[in-house]
Design an enzyme around this catalytic site. Structure first.
Site, PDB file in Angstrom:
ATOM      1  N   ASP A  64     -61.201   1.735 -14.701  1.00 14.93           N
ATOM      2  CA  ASP A  64     -60.529   2.906 -14.123  1.00 14.93           C
ATOM      3  C   ASP A  64     -59.012   2.757 -14.001  1.00 14.93           C
ATOM      4  O   ASP A  64     -58.359   3.595 -13.388  1.00 14.93           O
ATOM      5  CB  ASP A  64     -61.128   3.203 -12.738  1.00 14.93           C
ATOM      6  CG  ASP A  64     -61.032   2.016 -11.797  1.00 14.93           C
ATOM      7  OD1 ASP A  64     -60.852   0.874 -12.275  1.00 14.93           O
ATOM      8  OD2 ASP A  64     -61.136   2.217 -10.574  1.00 14.93           O
TER       9      ASP A  64
ATOM     10  N   GLU B 279     -59.569 -12.835  -7.650  1.00 15.80           N
ATOM     11  CA  GLU B 279     -58.503 -13.277  -8.559  1.00 15.80           C
ATOM     12  C   GLU B 279     -58.069 -14.687  -8.190  1.00 15.80           C
ATOM     13  O   GLU B 279     -57.975 -15.581  -9.048  1.00 15.80           O
ATOM     14  CB  GLU B 279     -57.274 -12.344  -8.463  1.00 15.80           C
ATOM     15  CG  GLU B 279     -57.550 -10.892  -8.806  1.00 15.80           C
ATOM     16  CD  GLU B 279     -58.023 -10.041  -7.643  1.00 15.80           C
ATOM     17  OE1 GLU B 279     -58.381 -10.616  -6.581  1.00 15.80           O
ATOM     18  OE2 GLU B 279     -58.043  -8.811  -7.779  1.00 15.80           O
TER      19      GLU B 279
HETATM   20  C1  UGA Z   1     -60.291  -4.158  -7.581  1.00 17.36           C
HETATM   21  C2  UGA Z   1     -60.822  -5.389  -8.332  1.00 17.36           C
HETATM   22  O1  UGA Z   1     -61.090  -5.068  -9.676  1.00 17.36           O
HETATM   23  C3  UGA Z   1     -62.087  -5.910  -7.695  1.00 17.36           C
HETATM   24  O2  UGA Z   1     -62.537  -7.046  -8.373  1.00 17.36           O
HETATM   25  C4  UGA Z   1     -61.780  -6.245  -6.287  1.00 17.36           C
HETATM   26  O3  UGA Z   1     -62.967  -6.584  -5.644  1.00 17.36           O
HETATM   27  C5  UGA Z   1     -61.159  -5.069  -5.561  1.00 17.36           C
HETATM   28  O4  UGA Z   1     -60.048  -4.541  -6.272  1.00 17.36           O
HETATM   29  C6  UGA Z   1     -60.687  -5.480  -4.208  1.00 17.36           C
HETATM   30  O5  UGA Z   1     -59.959  -6.475  -4.165  1.00 17.36           O
HETATM   31  O6  UGA Z   1     -60.988  -4.801  -3.237  1.00 17.36           O
HETATM   32  P1  UGA Z   1     -61.264  -1.633  -7.153  1.00 17.36           P
HETATM   33  O7  UGA Z   1     -60.350  -0.793  -7.941  1.00 17.36           O
HETATM   34  O8  UGA Z   1     -61.165  -1.590  -5.670  1.00 17.36           O
HETATM   35  O9  UGA Z   1     -61.278  -3.172  -7.670  1.00 17.36           O
HETATM   36  O10 UGA Z   1     -62.778  -1.402  -7.492  1.00 17.36           O
HETATM   37  P2  UGA Z   1     -63.511  -0.701  -8.686  1.00 17.36           P
HETATM   38  O11 UGA Z   1     -62.589  -0.221  -9.732  1.00 17.36           O
HETATM   39  O12 UGA Z   1     -64.476   0.229  -8.066  1.00 17.36           O
HETATM   40  O13 UGA Z   1     -64.357  -1.914  -9.279  1.00 17.36           O
HETATM   41  C7  UGA Z   1     -63.800  -2.935 -10.087  1.00 17.36           C
HETATM   42  C8  UGA Z   1     -64.542  -3.011 -11.421  1.00 17.36           C
HETATM   43  O14 UGA Z   1     -65.895  -3.383 -11.187  1.00 17.36           O
HETATM   44  C9  UGA Z   1     -64.571  -1.695 -12.179  1.00 17.36           C
HETATM   45  O15 UGA Z   1     -64.388  -1.936 -13.555  1.00 17.36           O
HETATM   46  C10 UGA Z   1     -65.944  -1.131 -11.881  1.00 17.36           C
HETATM   47  O16 UGA Z   1     -66.475  -0.353 -12.926  1.00 17.36           O
HETATM   48  C11 UGA Z   1     -66.783  -2.384 -11.663  1.00 17.36           C
HETATM   49  N1  UGA Z   1     -67.848  -2.217 -10.653  1.00 17.36           N
HETATM   50  C12 UGA Z   1     -67.595  -1.693  -9.435  1.00 17.36           C
HETATM   51  C13 UGA Z   1     -69.139  -2.612 -10.969  1.00 17.36           C
HETATM   52  O17 UGA Z   1     -69.405  -3.084 -12.090  1.00 17.36           O
HETATM   53  N2  UGA Z   1     -70.133  -2.455 -10.030  1.00 17.36           N
HETATM   54  C14 UGA Z   1     -69.909  -1.916  -8.808  1.00 17.36           C
HETATM   55  O18 UGA Z   1     -70.853  -1.793  -7.991  1.00 17.36           O
HETATM   56  C15 UGA Z   1     -68.589  -1.526  -8.505  1.00 17.36           C
HETATM   57 MN    MN Z   2     -60.575   0.129  -9.804  1.00 17.31          MN
END
Ligand code: UGA
Ligand code: MN
Length: 364
Positions: free
Chosen positions: A222, A305
């Site tokens: 995203d 990270e």
């Molecule tokens: C970011 C980081 O990518 C996460 O690793 C980290 O945990 C997070 O910040 C944090 O530090 O709070 P964020 O934008 O908040 O993530 O979260 P998402 O974009 O919803 O998820 C990260 C990635 O994992 C995405 O590519 C999403 O598709 C994937 N994801 C998310 C999953 O594969 N499963 C899930 O249940 C949620």
């Molecule tokens: Mn994200």
């Protein structure tokens, strides 16, 4: 098998095209366009014109079943491929389509700077939700513009979603479709979950089994990526870093650079982290990773990270390679797509035998 005379004509045509392209590369790399302040020639368009002119002179025996249009089409595509790759490597980065079978275009006409091939392995965690297909499509359209990308799309799921397989196939970016479900014990947690961790570790496992050199980058589905970012990270020796734009009050997550040296980190949340950086803000050399067989990402929300970078020990902050013009450019944004509710069910009887039912299969 085509008759020999036709084969000769095809070869002759392709050779003509290539000669024009090489001539053109020579000209565009020399006095033609490289003087400072002078407008740069558009080699792609000029080459196509030259090739078209050459082809208009070719005599083709259409009764043998080879049409002039087909030959011209093939030759033009070859010309476009060669010229784009040459002109892109000349400005320090290849910005053109990637074949599923790999490939990548490295320049190499007279006077051209040759860019060494180095694959960027992009690991993208993803999971089923209303925004998924839209987000993956947008990311894919970016990757399609970058040479030598290998995209590892890892679904947080027990099974590969067939519609994602079809989608990924359609982009023409070299990819592998993998799965890695979040362990059940984390799914149940009410607060912060270790999002994308199982997926990224699955991607790392694939790299350990399949890659020997190149660069690894964790690209969430995203975010917003500038195509130039991938060429910035391409020559990473150990670990490289650069600024990430955040759409938060802090606005940024970046190494702090003074007189060309790393002096600290700017991030809204330092929290005692040794490497307080965003997931989108670093890349690791495959060779460096392979020398550290235990390196992986911990299931520790907020510390993914830092935890991963610590497992790359021995590795210290002063060894970080600073990219994006000493961290003065923002080439990636940690955007977040607004979360939406799933769409309502449709009336299967009412829409029987219409496109609505198949479209509904695509959306969540
Ligand atoms: C970011 C980081 O990518 C996460 O690793 C980290 O945990 C997070 O910040 C944090 O530090 O709070 P964020 O934008 O908040 O993530 O979260 P998402 O974009 O919803 O998820 C990260 C990635 O994992 C995405 O590519 C999403 O598709 C994937 N994801 C998310 C999953 O594969 N499963 C899930 O249940 C949620
Ligand atoms: Mn994200």
């Amino acid at each position: 098998m085509l008759p020999v005379s036709i084969q000769m004509r095809i070869l002759w045509t392709l050779a003509m095209g290539t000669v024009f392209v090489v001539l053109l590369q020579y000209q565009s790399s020399g006095a033609w366009s490289q003087q400072q302040g002078q407008p740069v020639a558009r080699p792609d368009l000029v080459a196509e014109d030259l090739v078209s002119m050459a082809l208009s002179k070719v005599v083709v025996d259409e009764s043998a079943g080879v049409s002039r249009d087909l030959l011209m089409g093939i030759s033009r595509q070859i010309a476009r491929y060669v010229v784009y790759s040459a002109s892109c490597s000349n400005v320090g980065g290849g910005v053109f389509g990637n074949g599923v079978s790999g490939g990548g275009g490295y320049g190499g006409g007279p006077g051209m700077t040759t860019v060494e091939p180095s694959t960027v392995y992009v690991i993208t965690p993803t999971y089923r939700r209303p925004e998924q297909v839209a987000d993956l499509t947008r990311l894919a359209q970016t990757l399609m513009l970058v040479r030598d990308i290998h995209w590892l799309v890892v679904e947080d799921s027990h099974v590969k979603s067939p519609h994602l397989g079809v989608l990924l196939q359609s982009f023409g970016v070299r990819y592998n479709h993998l799965i890695a479900p979040m362990p059940e014990r984390f799914k149940k947690i009410r607060g912060a979950k270790p999002k994308g961790v199982a997926n990224r570790n699955r991607g790392l496992k694939w790299i350990r089994q399949n890659a020997v050199e190149g660069v690894v980058y964790f690209a969430d589905d995203d975010n917003t990526y500038d195509v130039r970012l991938f060429n910035e990270m391409r020559n990473t020796q150990k670990v490289s870093m650069w600024p990430v734009g955040l759409c938060t009050r802090t606005g940024l997550s970046t190494p702090i650079v003074k007189n060309g040296q790393l002096v600290g980190f700017y991030d809204g949340w330092i929290a005692g982290r040794k490497f307080p950086v965003d997931m989108a803000g670093f890349a690791v050399s495959v060779k460096f990773l392979l020398e550290r067989p235990n390196a992986q990402m911990p299931y520790k929300p907020g510390f993914e990270e830092d935890g991963f970078l610590r497992t790359l020990a021995p590795f210290e902050p002063h060894q970080i390679e600073l990219k994006a013009d000493n961290c003065t450019k923002i080439l990636v944004w940690h955007t977040q797509t607004k979360k939406n509710e799933p769409s309502l069910n449709v009336d299967k009887e009412k829409y029987k035998n219409t496109n609505i039912l198949s479209l509904k299969e695509i959306i969540v």
